[in-house]
Write an enzyme that holds these catalytic residues in place. Structure first.
Site, PDB file in Angstrom:
ATOM      1  N   LYS A  10       0.844  -1.193   0.000  1.00  0.00           N
ATOM      2  CA  LYS A  10       0.000   0.000   0.000  1.00  0.00           C
ATOM      3  C   LYS A  10       0.876   1.238   0.000  1.00  0.00           C
ATOM      4  O   LYS A  10       2.037   1.181   0.421  1.00  0.00           O
ATOM      5  CB  LYS A  10      -0.934  -0.002   1.204  1.00  0.00           C
ATOM      6  N   SER A 335      -1.893   6.167  13.881  1.00  0.00           N
ATOM      7  CA  SER A 335      -1.102   5.295  13.018  1.00  0.00           C
ATOM      8  C   SER A 335      -2.046   4.356  12.260  1.00  0.00           C
ATOM      9  O   SER A 335      -3.250   4.355  12.493  1.00  0.00           O
ATOM     10  CB  SER A 335      -0.100   4.505  13.857  1.00  0.00           C
ATOM     11  N   TYR A 336      -1.476   3.550  11.402  1.00  0.00           N
ATOM     12  CA  TYR A 336      -2.260   2.669  10.538  1.00  0.00           C
ATOM     13  C   TYR A 336      -3.250   1.827  11.352  1.00  0.00           C
ATOM     14  O   TYR A 336      -2.850   1.106  12.279  1.00  0.00           O
ATOM     15  CB  TYR A 336      -1.312   1.758   9.767  1.00  0.00           C
ATOM     16  N   PRO A 337      -4.552   1.932  11.021  1.00  0.00           N
ATOM     17  CA  PRO A 337      -5.546   1.313  11.906  1.00  0.00           C
ATOM     18  C   PRO A 337      -5.831  -0.159  11.642  1.00  0.00           C
ATOM     19  O   PRO A 337      -6.664  -0.727  12.322  1.00  0.00           O
ATOM     20  CB  PRO A 337      -6.800   2.152  11.649  1.00  0.00           C
ATOM     21  N   ARG A 338      -5.172  -0.761  10.657  1.00  0.00           N
ATOM     22  CA  ARG A 338      -5.445  -2.182  10.421  1.00  0.00           C
ATOM     23  C   ARG A 338      -4.236  -2.997  10.833  1.00  0.00           C
ATOM     24  O   ARG A 338      -3.263  -3.123  10.097  1.00  0.00           O
ATOM     25  CB  ARG A 338      -5.786  -2.424   8.946  1.00  0.00           C
TER      26      ARG A 338
END
EC number: 5.6.2.1
Length: 859
Positions: A10, A335-338
């Site tokens: 990504k 920060s990146y939630p996944r």
DNA sequence: GCAAGGTC
């Protein structure tokens, strides 16, 4: 200098990895799809100076689907989907143009390093990338290796640099196991879904679901909800009895004691114990204890836990919570939630994010104190090797984020501060009493230091009155002993948070897909979300699950997914052959499918109880063109007309209201027309039920109304009511809405553009003449005598809505006017035309007689 | 029109 192409999963990761590897000195630009960026820098690779190009995909490049002709539900027997129907890989998101993008960037590169996520899906994407890019890359010299795989377990400098220093190869077996999973999910899901949908929709009129779907994840998800429903239904309350004692303490207070036997289910026995204790006037202290206990600070936050709390404490559904979290992420607040990870890497800078919060109006004091006294290392959690736990990256206020986003951000931040706080410490005091032969206990908690509960007050140890100080042998006067009659109560419907936990436990879905599955069973009307975000199954959901149980319980049990996954893991580990596992598993499900089809009567029996047959549903609305009897309008989704005499069903456009249209008939098939209208923008058009399902002309699409019909002479058709090209979309035509008077409107027959034209006109007709300037059809308008906007006493005017100076004053085609050739200067579009001419023949006039018109359409 | 899995 040679070029090394590097691809991450990504855009955000491409950027972080490039920043680490280039030590911050890179130049970046957006790629041709506007979503992925390319980060370039120079460095060394395999001992030579090279040019690096780091970019990314957006998840999967490709998706699996059947060949087009197998997607026609009426033409294909679902059983064919298990083996005969060929599949193909299609671009997952055609708008992103991913293959083209990769080829543009990969052209002329010498080496490729794959930085996709280190899981099976990531391994599969590696090969999707290679399929796109290898053909355009420079050929390898001799036996030189050109394809490399970087394996990393966190996005930290050391880990990324280490991965770069020890490149490996992509693992084909892991990728194959994903190919197998995709094919199984597709074939099984589609076959069952199509069969069920067609079978039940053809029989029942009030099912209220346009799709009766089945899937290896969504069906067990529904199963959990129905399982709880069944428990509630079969629950039989039982009566039980409890003794409760009160003792008077020195301080003239009384203390409530709990019975050590907790409860008994026999009234006589309870009465006996009561009688025995009642005789006693004193309660004797048998033992006291004080224990220091700790309530642990939370583990660092991962996606699933965030979704649980969002649902249970913030009342936010998982899908909505994820969307909100993603927005917070793209705006730089979190920060990146996944992520599945609940463990911070050793090198993670915890103080940085904490310092960001040091001046926050809500928790500045707590944060400053932590920074001054030193933070506590977070507890050791699980490291899934994907992304660090969800962490606030920037301070924000409620005013800045607003509503929902703020509530989620506040939770994430408080949780983060809690993970670096100290555990809550409290003292648990217990006093054991004896009253006659029976024992009672009293417990109390007093906080020693609140620790993390200060920032998470909802977790704090409840304030209690402290227990009296006493020791063994002390006695207190018994104030009262009584017997309470109580009943066991049924469990409540499953909360969303409980469902998430169950799904996680049984491996149903992933952190990213759990919200999707829950959303699916809601949208398919299998469950409804009730207050407290509890999921109550609908009749449809219950019947489906009970039907599976009756026919083949494995279809709904969570075990089947894990059994399949075990097989898939064998492929990934190279212990089983991909073709064999795929063939074998498909064969099992094919048998299950045939058995299901043969046994569907069993589920049907359950359906009959809850739903009504087609023929008994709906209100008579319009007449069938074949038998001239009334057809019934079935409002439940998918809304449709059913002729019980001909036993035919005609689907109607969804999400609108349907009325009879003045008993007018279609000249082609004699069906009575209906008028479809949508509430919001007041768009409406007539529609022939038969033509809409069986378009009579090649250029008319299925599911459309008379405003897309190219019948040359019918008064309701596009040919007769069309005015000119839509002002917004490429393919649409603005069509006069013949029912819209006295506030006349035109609407696009493709997109949702609606424009108001005239008021106070009692008649508006579309003229056969066209505008000399723009080729739009002229309108012939009769205004009301009293309110005519025309000069003098005139009531009639013919002109172009786009170009006529009088009409321009009246017509609210503001948007239209600005992009009209007259106001736009030299434009791309030539004329406006009215779309009813065959394309490619600018200026062609509408044929005057019917026969030549028909000839024009049937060539 | 269908699955589940990535991600936007």
């Amino acid at each position: 200098m040679k070029t090394v192409l590097m691809v991450a999963e990504k855009p955000s990761l491409a950027q972080s990895i490039a920043r680490i590897l280039s030590r911050g000195s890179m130049s970046s630009h957006k790629g041709l799809n506007g979503t992925c960026s390319v980060h370039e820098y120079t460095g060394t690779f395999a001992g030579q100076p090279v040019h690096f190009k780091m970019t990314s995909v957006c998840g999967h490049v490709m998706t699996l689907d059947f060949l087009g002709k197998y997607n026609k539900w009426d033409k294909v027997d679902p059983a064919e989907l298990f083996s005969q129907a060929p599949t193909e890989k299609k671009e997952a998101n055609p708008k992103l143009n991913m293959v083209k993008f990769l080829q543009v960037e990969g052209k002329g590169c010498d080496y490729i390093v794959l930085w996709l996520d280190c899981d099976k899906e990531g391994e599969n994407i590696c090969f999707e990338v290679l399929d796109a890019v290898l053909p355009v890359m420079n050929q390898a010299h001799g036996s030189e290796k050109t394809v490399f795989r970087a394996r990393f377990s966190s996005i930290t400098d050391t880990d990324i640099c280490n991965a770069m220093a020890h490149l490996g190869e992509p693992d084909h077996n892991e990728a194959l196991s994903v190919d197998a999973r995709q094919e199984l999910d597709l074939r099984i899901g589609c076959a069952f879904t199509r069969f069920q949908t067609k079978y039940f929709q053809g029989k029942y009129g009030d099912l209220d679901s346009s799709l009766i779907s089945f899937g290896p994840c969504q069906t067990p998800t529904l199963g959990f909800c129905v399982e709880r429903h069944d428990k509630i239904q079969s629950f039989k309350p039982e009566t039980y009895w409890v003794l409760q004692a009160k003792v008077n303490t020195d301080q003239d207070r009384s203390l409530l004691l709990d019975w050590d036997r907790v409860r008994v289910f026999d009234r006589e026995i309870a009465q006996m114990f009561l009688n025995m204790t009642k005789l006693e006037k004193k309660a004797q202290v048998e033992a006291t204890s004080k224990k220091e206990k700790a309530k642990q600070r939370p583990l660092a936050l991962n996606t699933v836990e965030m979704l649980r709390v969002a649902s249970s404490a913030l009342g936010m559904g998982p899908q909505h919570a994820m969307q909100t979290a993603e927005r917070l992420y793209t705006q730089g607040y979190i920060s990146y939630p996944r992520t599945e990870t609940t463990h911070y890497p050793e090198s993670f800078d915890l103080k940085g994010p904490l310092r960001q919060q040091a001046n926050h109006p809500y928790w500045a004091d707590t944060v400053k104190q932590l920074l001054a006294e030193g933070i506590n290392r977070p507890r050791k959690g699980h490291d899934a090797g994907d992304h660090p736990p969800i962490t606030p990256m920037r301070s924000a206020t409620e005013a800045e984020l607003g509503g929902e986003a703020w509530r989620l951000y506040e939770y994430i931040t408080r949780h983060f501060i809690a993970t670096v706080s100290h555990d809550c410490r409290y003292l648990q005091s217990t006093i054991s009493f004896r009253i006659g032969p029976e024992r009672f206990t009293c417990m109390g908690k007093t906080v020693i230091s609140p620790g993390f509960t200060e920032i998470m007050p909802w977790q704090s140890v409840p304030l209690e009155e402290s227990l009296p100080t006493c020791q063994k042998g002390d006695t207190f006067a018994v104030g009262e002993v009584k017997m309470l009659e109580k009943q066991t109560s049924p469990p409540d419907y499953l909360t969303e948070a409980e469902l998430i936990t169950l799904m996680e436990k049984h491996g149903i879905g992933t952190d990213a897909s759990i919200p999707v599955h829950i959303n699916n069973i809601c949208q398919r009307n299998y469950v409804v979300v009730e207050s407290g975000r509890r999921l109550k199954p609908t009749n449809l959901g219950i019947v489906l699950v009970h039907g599976y149980y009756k026919i083949d319980a494995e279809l709904v049990l969570p075990t089947i997914r894990s059994a399949v996954e075990k097989q898939l893991n064998l492929i990934a580990q190279g212990k089983a052959d991909y073709r064999q596992v795929l063939g074998h598993t498909l064969d099992i499900f094919k048998r299950k499918f045939h058995y299901f089809v043969d046994s569907i009567a069993g589920m049907d029996e359950l359906m009959e109880v809850s739903f009504s047959p087609l023929a008994a549903t709906g209100k008579p609305l319009s007449r069938c063109g074949k038998c001239h009897r009334f057809m019934k309008y079935i409002q439940a989704k998918p809304s449709r007309l059913h002729c019980s005499h001909c036993d035919e069903t005609y689907t109607l456009p969804q999400n609108g209201t349907i009325k009879l249209y003045k008993e007018l008939r279609c000249p082609l098939d004699d069906f009575e027309l209906v008028l479809w209208s949508s509430g919001s923008r007041g768009k409406s058009y007539p529609l022939c039920p038969y033509c809409s399902n069986h378009p009579p002309f090649r250029d008319m699409k299925k599911g459309t109304g008379c405003n897309e019909c190219t019948h040359p002479t019918c008064q309701h058709s596009l040919s007769m009511l069309g005015i000119g090209q839509c002002v917004e979309c490429e393919s649409g035509v603005l069509v006069l809405d013949p029912t819209s008077g006295p506030k006349w409107r035109v609407a696009c027959n493709r997109c949702n553009v609606v424009a108001h034209c005239f008021e106070n006109a009692h008649r508006v007709r579309v003229s056969s003449d066209t505008c000399g300037a723009c080729e739009a059809a002229l309108l012939d308008v009769d205004f009301n005598k009293a309110k005519s906007p025309l000069p003098g006493d005139a009531t009639q005017h013919v002109g172009c809505v786009f170009c006529d100076p009088i009409f321009q004053e009246l017509v609210e085609l503001k948007h239209a006017a600005s992009c009209h050739p007259m106001h736009r200067g030299p434009g791309r579009r030539q004329g406006r035309g009215r779309g009813r001419r065959p394309a490619g023949k600018p200026g062609a006039r509408r044929p005057k007689d019917k026969m030549s018109a028909l000839a024009a359409y049937f060539v």
